[in-house]
Design a protein around this motif. Structure first.
Motif, PDB file in Angstrom:
ATOM      1  N   VAL A   4      14.522  -2.892 -29.170  1.00  0.00           N
ATOM      2  CA  VAL A   4      13.001  -3.210 -29.405  1.00  0.00           C
ATOM      3  C   VAL A   4      12.219  -2.323 -28.010  1.00  0.00           C
ATOM      4  N   VAL A   5      11.393  -1.502 -28.735  1.00  0.00           N
ATOM      5  CA  VAL A   5      10.847  -0.132 -27.662  1.00  0.00           C
ATOM      6  C   VAL A   5       9.292  -0.957 -29.055  1.00  0.00           C
ATOM      7  N   GLU A   6       8.428  -1.660 -27.880  1.00  0.00           N
ATOM      8  CA  GLU A   6       6.922  -2.020 -28.922  1.00  0.00           C
ATOM      9  C   GLU A   6       6.038  -1.305 -27.855  1.00  0.00           C
ATOM     10  N   THR A   7       5.557  -0.147 -28.408  1.00  0.00           N
ATOM     11  CA  THR A   7       3.883   0.112 -27.769  1.00  0.00           C
ATOM     12  C   THR A   7       2.566   0.094 -27.662  1.00  0.00           C
ATOM     13  N   SER A   8       1.581   0.246 -27.239  1.00  0.00           N
ATOM     14  CA  SER A   8       0.331   0.016 -27.985  1.00  0.00           C
ATOM     15  C   SER A   8      -0.191   0.823 -26.564  1.00  0.00           C
ATOM     16  N   TYR A   9      -1.010   1.805 -27.498  1.00  0.00           N
ATOM     17  CA  TYR A   9      -2.686   2.694 -26.828  1.00  0.00           C
ATOM     18  C   TYR A   9      -2.648   2.683 -27.541  1.00  0.00           C
ATOM     19  N   LYS A  10      -4.874   2.642 -26.841  1.00  0.00           N
ATOM     20  CA  LYS A  10      -6.221   2.384 -27.493  1.00  0.00           C
ATOM     21  C   LYS A  10      -5.459   1.076 -29.155  1.00  0.00           C
ATOM     22  N   LYS A  11      -5.830   2.498 -29.663  1.00  0.00           N
ATOM     23  CA  LYS A  11      -5.771   1.520 -30.990  1.00  0.00           C
ATOM     24  C   LYS A  11      -4.414   2.174 -31.168  1.00  0.00           C
ATOM     25  N   TRP A  12      -3.633   2.259 -31.286  1.00  0.00           N
ATOM     26  CA  TRP A  12      -2.419   2.804 -32.047  1.00  0.00           C
ATOM     27  C   TRP A  12      -1.442   2.070 -31.239  1.00  0.00           C
ATOM     28  N   GLN A  13      -0.218   1.143 -32.529  1.00  0.00           N
ATOM     29  CA  GLN A  13       0.681   0.458 -31.990  1.00  0.00           C
ATOM     30  C   GLN A  13       1.873   1.183 -32.583  1.00  0.00           C
ATOM     31  N   MET A  14       3.199   1.071 -31.795  1.00  0.00           N
ATOM     32  CA  MET A  14       4.474   1.367 -32.607  1.00  0.00           C
ATOM     33  C   MET A  14       5.644   0.147 -32.119  1.00  0.00           C
ATOM     34  N   TYR A  15       6.193   0.411 -33.260  1.00  0.00           N
ATOM     35  CA  TYR A  15       7.244  -0.457 -32.858  1.00  0.00           C
ATOM     36  C   TYR A  15       8.340  -0.347 -33.334  1.00  0.00           C
ATOM     37  N   THR A  16       9.736  -0.520 -32.638  1.00  0.00           N
ATOM     38  CA  THR A  16      10.867   0.842 -32.558  1.00  0.00           C
ATOM     39  C   THR A  16      12.132  -0.280 -32.572  1.00  0.00           C
ATOM     40  N   SER A  17      12.795  -0.235 -33.456  1.00  0.00           N
ATOM     41  CA  SER A  17      14.233  -1.369 -33.420  1.00  0.00           C
ATOM     42  C   SER A  17      15.311  -0.725 -33.416  1.00  0.00           C
ATOM     43  N   TYR A  18      16.687  -1.440 -33.243  1.00  0.00           N
ATOM     44  CA  TYR A  18      18.142  -1.103 -33.308  1.00  0.00           C
ATOM     45  C   TYR A  18      18.597  -1.733 -33.776  1.00  0.00           C
ATOM     46  N   GLN A  19      19.756  -1.720 -34.510  1.00  0.00           N
ATOM     47  CA  GLN A  19      20.528  -2.884 -34.260  1.00  0.00           C
ATOM     48  C   GLN A  19      22.388  -2.091 -34.609  1.00  0.00           C
ATOM     49  N   LEU A  20      23.272  -2.156 -33.711  1.00  0.00           N
ATOM     50  CA  LEU A  20      24.231  -1.842 -33.935  1.00  0.00           C
ATOM     51  C   LEU A  20      25.293  -2.768 -34.079  1.00  0.00           C
ATOM     52  N   GLY A  21      25.952  -3.167 -35.264  1.00  0.00           N
ATOM     53  CA  GLY A  21      26.540  -3.810 -35.358  1.00  0.00           C
ATOM     54  C   GLY A  21      28.256  -3.788 -35.109  1.00  0.00           C
ATOM     55  N   ASP A  37      29.853  -3.753 -38.169  1.00  0.00           N
ATOM     56  CA  ASP A  37      30.029  -3.149 -39.594  1.00  0.00           C
ATOM     57  C   ASP A  37      28.947  -2.561 -40.275  1.00  0.00           C
ATOM     58  N   ASN A  38      27.333  -2.666 -39.794  1.00  0.00           N
ATOM     59  CA  ASN A  38      26.564  -1.662 -40.089  1.00  0.00           C
ATOM     60  C   ASN A  38      25.724  -1.574 -38.731  1.00  0.00           C
ATOM     61  N   HIS A  39      24.622   0.310 -38.875  1.00  0.00           N
ATOM     62  CA  HIS A  39      23.725   0.210 -37.911  1.00  0.00           C
ATOM     63  C   HIS A  39      22.546   0.357 -38.237  1.00  0.00           C
ATOM     64  N   ILE A  40      21.239  -0.315 -38.078  1.00  0.00           N
ATOM     65  CA  ILE A  40      19.883  -0.559 -38.786  1.00  0.00           C
ATOM     66  C   ILE A  40      19.150   0.382 -37.440  1.00  0.00           C
ATOM     67  N   VAL A  41      18.028   1.547 -37.752  1.00  0.00           N
ATOM     68  CA  VAL A  41      17.295   1.943 -36.842  1.00  0.00           C
ATOM     69  C   VAL A  41      16.220   1.493 -37.688  1.00  0.00           C
ATOM     70  N   ALA A  42      14.566   1.203 -37.045  1.00  0.00           N
ATOM     71  CA  ALA A  42      13.440   1.232 -37.989  1.00  0.00           C
ATOM     72  C   ALA A  42      12.686   1.447 -36.826  1.00  0.00           C
ATOM     73  N   LEU A  43      11.150   2.254 -37.448  1.00  0.00           N
ATOM     74  CA  LEU A  43      10.420   2.902 -37.038  1.00  0.00           C
ATOM     75  C   LEU A  43       9.230   1.370 -38.051  1.00  0.00           C
ATOM     76  N   HIS A  44       7.890   1.306 -36.902  1.00  0.00           N
ATOM     77  CA  HIS A  44       6.948   1.370 -37.485  1.00  0.00           C
ATOM     78  C   HIS A  44       5.388   1.340 -37.182  1.00  0.00           C
ATOM     79  N   ILE A  45       4.666   2.298 -37.268  1.00  0.00           N
ATOM     80  CA  ILE A  45       3.824   2.809 -36.640  1.00  0.00           C
ATOM     81  C   ILE A  45       1.954   1.972 -37.596  1.00  0.00           C
ATOM     82  N   ALA A  46       0.942   1.365 -36.959  1.00  0.00           N
ATOM     83  CA  ALA A  46      -0.017   0.766 -37.374  1.00  0.00           C
ATOM     84  C   ALA A  46      -1.351   1.517 -36.684  1.00  0.00           C
ATOM     85  N   ARG A  47      -2.581   0.963 -37.365  1.00  0.00           N
ATOM     86  CA  ARG A  47      -4.050   2.326 -36.898  1.00  0.00           C
ATOM     87  C   ARG A  47      -4.584   1.513 -37.345  1.00  0.00           C
ATOM     88  N   PRO A  48      -5.577   0.915 -36.712  1.00  0.00           N
ATOM     89  CA  PRO A  48      -7.218   0.455 -37.578  1.00  0.00           C
ATOM     90  C   PRO A  48      -7.889   1.891 -37.833  1.00  0.00           C
TER      91      PRO A  48
END
Length: 364
Positions: free
Chosen positions: A94-111, A113-124
């Motif tokens: 998990v890589v979680e970053t917040s700067y001023k009003k921006w929030q970013m959340y990046t996650s990955y899973q290496l398994g 039988d399955n691999h998952i990569v996700a990115l989430h960005i939010a801002r007011p």
């Protein structure tokens, strides 16, 4: 219990503070098998810190389980953390970053039988001149199910209600629209499926429908209701202020009426000695739309031995014979007086002190 057999666990933890910025602990336990682990945190600099943990368990049935995590974080003008977990043939990050009003959340899973990569960005954001909106976008790739994209917005309608819409586009899920409305502790969700496959027309409909629905509700329902509510609140406050103003005016008038005999006595004494005579005093808002009251008598009654001293105060409207003629507006006190047969004049702000007579107030 498990199948009628009771379960229990005993754990011992030893904690060591290595320095003011770091500590280390380890634990050992038994009950339904053996377990142990290490935990540590380190503050490398003022803004950089690191933490780690690892745990292992050996169960009575012979199965071995382990997991661990490493976290790094820095906080100069933002917050950034990196977290890595491992265990059960899976590695998560998990890589979680917040700067001023921006929030970013990046996650990955290496398994296995399955691999998952996700990115989430939010801002007011500001919606309709209010800073109570929020936009967010997320992208997820699953080796088994392909990619999935979500984007949407939400807005705080009132103190207790919130509305939002999210469009989900996926290789497996197709095109969906999720509408959400929360009121207090109640949450209502409505799922609308536009297509089972990736259809550009369905994507356009899914994006435009919530915008049109929100705009229609805002201009036809919400805005008229809020305007009516604000107008009722404004009228209620205006009525309360008018009632308070009338009450304060009557109290000041009664106080001045009781001062009359004392005023005449002090005025006669000052006239005999050629002392301080308040000829005219006005208090309130000066200007084209002036709001003033005559405070000549209250000020003359405060004269002692040809001197008048008013200490600094939050407002002179609390003095006897005064009242607030314009609540919330800047007020002044203007005094025209005579001392030793010479005319003087001064004007001060509401909270300023007053000390008369003064040579600088003398009129030529």
């Amino acid at each position: 219990n498990r199948e009628g057999n009771g379960l229990g666990k005993f754990t011992v933890t030893d904690f060591h503070r290595l320095s003011p910025r770091s500590n280390l602990s380890y634990s050992f336990g038994f009950g339904d098998g053996l377990s142990g682990g290490f935990h540590g945190t380190f503050s490398l600099t003022q803004y950089l810190f690191a933490a780690f943990r690892t745990n292992a368990s050996l169960y009575d049935d012979g199965n071995l389980a382990y997991d661990g995590a490493v976290t790094l974080g820095c906080m100069p003008n933002s917050f950034t953390s990196l977290k890595v977990e491992f265990g059960d043939r899976i590695i998560k990050g998990v890589v979680e970053t917040s700067y001023k009003k921006w929030q970013m959340y990046t996650s990955y899973q290496l398994g296995y039988d399955n691999h998952i990569v996700a990115l989430h960005i939010a801002r007011p954001i500001s919606i309709n001149d209010t800073d109570d909106g929020r936009i967010e976008c997320s992208f997820k790739y699953n080796l088994a199910e392909g990619f999935e994209l979500e984007y949407g917005a939400s807005k705080q309608l009132t103190d207790y209600s919130k509305a939002g819409a999210i469009v989900r586009i996926g290789m497996v899920s197709g095109v969906k629209l999720k509408l959400m409305l929360s009121r207090g502790n109640h949450v209502y969700r409505f799922d609308i499926k536009f297509s089972d496959v990736l259809d550009p027309v369905a994507i356009v409909y899914g994006t435009c429908v919530p915008v049109f629905v929100y705009s229609a509700l805002h201009w036809l329902v919400v805005k008229p209701y809020l305007n009516r509510f604000k107008e009722e609140e404004r009228q209620r406050k205006a009525d309360e202020m008018a009632e308070q103003l009338q009450k304060a005016k009557e109290e000041a008038r009664d106080a001045i009426r009781l001062m009359k005999s004392n005023y005449e006595r002090i005025l006669d004494a000052e006239n005999l000695r050629g002392g301080l005579i308040i000829e005219q005093a006005w208090y309130g808002v000066f200007g084209p739309s002036s709001k003033l009251i005559d405070v000549t008598i209250p000020l003359q009654c405060l004269v002692l031995s040809s001197k008048l001293v008013l200490p600094p105060a939050e407002s002179k409207s609390n003095m006897v014979g005064f009242y607030d003629v314009a609540i919330g507006e800047d007020k002044q006190l203007s005094v025209r007086y005579k001392f030793r047969n010479c005319k003087h004049e001064t004007t001060i702000n509401d909270s300023d002190p007053l000390r008369i007579p003064k040579q600088s107030h003398r009129l030529n």
